[in-house]
Design a protein around this motif. Structure first.
Motif, PDB file in Angstrom:
ATOM      1  N   UNK A  62       0.876  -1.307  -0.053  1.00 53.51           N
ATOM      2  CA  UNK A  62       0.130   0.072   0.021  1.00 53.51           C
ATOM      3  C   UNK A  62       0.770   1.282  -0.052  1.00 53.51           C
ATOM      4  N   UNK A  63       0.390   2.251  -0.566  1.00 51.99           N
ATOM      5  CA  UNK A  63       1.162   3.593  -0.562  1.00 51.99           C
ATOM      6  C   UNK A  63       0.534   4.352   0.256  1.00 51.99           C
ATOM      7  N   UNK A  64       1.536   5.332   1.202  1.00 50.09           N
ATOM      8  CA  UNK A  64       0.829   6.405   2.101  1.00 50.09           C
ATOM      9  C   UNK A  64       0.019   7.291   1.583  1.00 50.09           C
ATOM     10  N   UNK A  65      -1.330   7.593   1.748  1.00 49.57           N
ATOM     11  CA  UNK A  65      -2.101   8.612   1.397  1.00 49.57           C
ATOM     12  C   UNK A  65      -2.948   8.008   0.350  1.00 49.57           C
ATOM     13  N   UNK A  66      -2.833   6.778  -0.188  1.00 50.59           N
ATOM     14  CA  UNK A  66      -3.698   6.088  -1.137  1.00 50.59           C
ATOM     15  C   UNK A  66      -4.653   5.281  -0.401  1.00 50.59           C
ATOM     16  N   UNK A  67      -5.767   5.044  -1.227  1.00 50.93           N
ATOM     17  CA  UNK A  67      -6.825   3.932  -0.682  1.00 50.93           C
ATOM     18  C   UNK A  67      -6.543   2.835  -1.496  1.00 50.93           C
ATOM     19  N   UNK A  68      -5.642   2.515  -2.394  1.00 54.13           N
ATOM     20  CA  UNK A  68      -5.390   1.172  -3.056  1.00 54.13           C
ATOM     21  C   UNK A  68      -4.755   0.373  -2.026  1.00 54.13           C
ATOM     22  N   UNK A  92       2.320 -11.797  -8.093  1.00 58.22           N
ATOM     23  CA  UNK A  92       0.580 -11.974  -8.408  1.00 58.22           C
ATOM     24  C   UNK A  92      -0.114 -11.332  -7.399  1.00 58.22           C
ATOM     25  N   UNK A  93      -0.529 -10.017  -7.878  1.00 54.43           N
ATOM     26  CA  UNK A  93      -1.534  -9.197  -6.973  1.00 54.43           C
ATOM     27  C   UNK A  93      -2.777  -9.138  -7.480  1.00 54.43           C
ATOM     28  N   UNK A  94      -3.461  -8.711  -6.507  1.00 55.26           N
ATOM     29  CA  UNK A  94      -4.954  -8.307  -6.689  1.00 55.26           C
ATOM     30  C   UNK A  94      -5.026  -6.955  -6.124  1.00 55.26           C
ATOM     31  N   UNK A  95      -5.154  -5.884  -6.997  1.00 56.64           N
ATOM     32  CA  UNK A  95      -5.214  -4.418  -6.310  1.00 56.64           C
ATOM     33  C   UNK A  95      -6.423  -3.883  -6.426  1.00 56.64           C
ATOM     34  N   UNK A  96      -6.948  -3.387  -5.056  1.00 59.51           N
ATOM     35  CA  UNK A  96      -8.415  -3.123  -4.790  1.00 59.51           C
ATOM     36  C   UNK A  96      -8.448  -1.710  -4.456  1.00 59.51           C
ATOM     37  N   UNK A 125     -11.431  -4.206  -8.366  1.00 61.59           N
ATOM     38  CA  UNK A 125     -10.030  -4.666  -8.291  1.00 61.59           C
ATOM     39  C   UNK A 125      -9.661  -5.131  -9.618  1.00 61.59           C
ATOM     40  N   UNK A 126      -8.272  -5.209  -9.691  1.00 63.69           N
ATOM     41  CA  UNK A 126      -7.885  -5.878 -11.094  1.00 63.69           C
ATOM     42  C   UNK A 126      -6.819  -6.711 -10.549  1.00 63.69           C
TER      43      UNK A 126
END
Length: 77
Positions: free
Chosen positions: A16-22, A52-56, A61-62
Motif C-alpha cells: 500500500x502507499x501512504x495517502x492512497x486508498x488502493x 501476483x497481486x489483486x489490486x483493490x 479490483x484488477x
C-alpha cells in the motif's frame, strides 16, 4: 555426480502507499530442480508466478501477475 535437488517456494505480498486508498495483496509460487553434472557444475530449471497481486480500491479490483521461467548452467570457480 548426478544428484537431483528439487526446490519449491511460496510467498505472500502486501503493498500500500501512504495517502492512497488502493491496496495490493498476492502470492508467489515457484518450483524448480537442479542437477549436479559434476562437483562444481549444475544445470537448473525454475518456473513460477511472481508478484501476483489483486489490486483493490473503491472502484473495484484488477489482477496483475508476472510469470518467469529460467534455464541455465551454473559453474563455481
Amino acid at each position: 555426480m548426478g544428484a537431483l535437488t528439487l526446490m519449491a517456494a511460496v510467498g505472500n505480498n502486501k503493498a500500500s502507499m501512504a495517502g492512497e486508498t488502493e491496496t495490493a495483496k498476492g502470492n508467489d509460487f515457484a518450483m524448480g530442480a537442479a542437477y549436479a553434472l559434476s562437483k562444481r557444475t549444475t544445470a537448473y530449471v525454475k518456473a513460477g508466478t511472481y508478484n501476483k497481486y489483486k489490486i483493490s480500491d473503491a472502484e473495484g479490483s484488477v489482477g496483475v501477475k508476472t510469470s518467469r521461467t529460467s534455464i541455465g548452467l551454473r559453474h563455481t570457480f
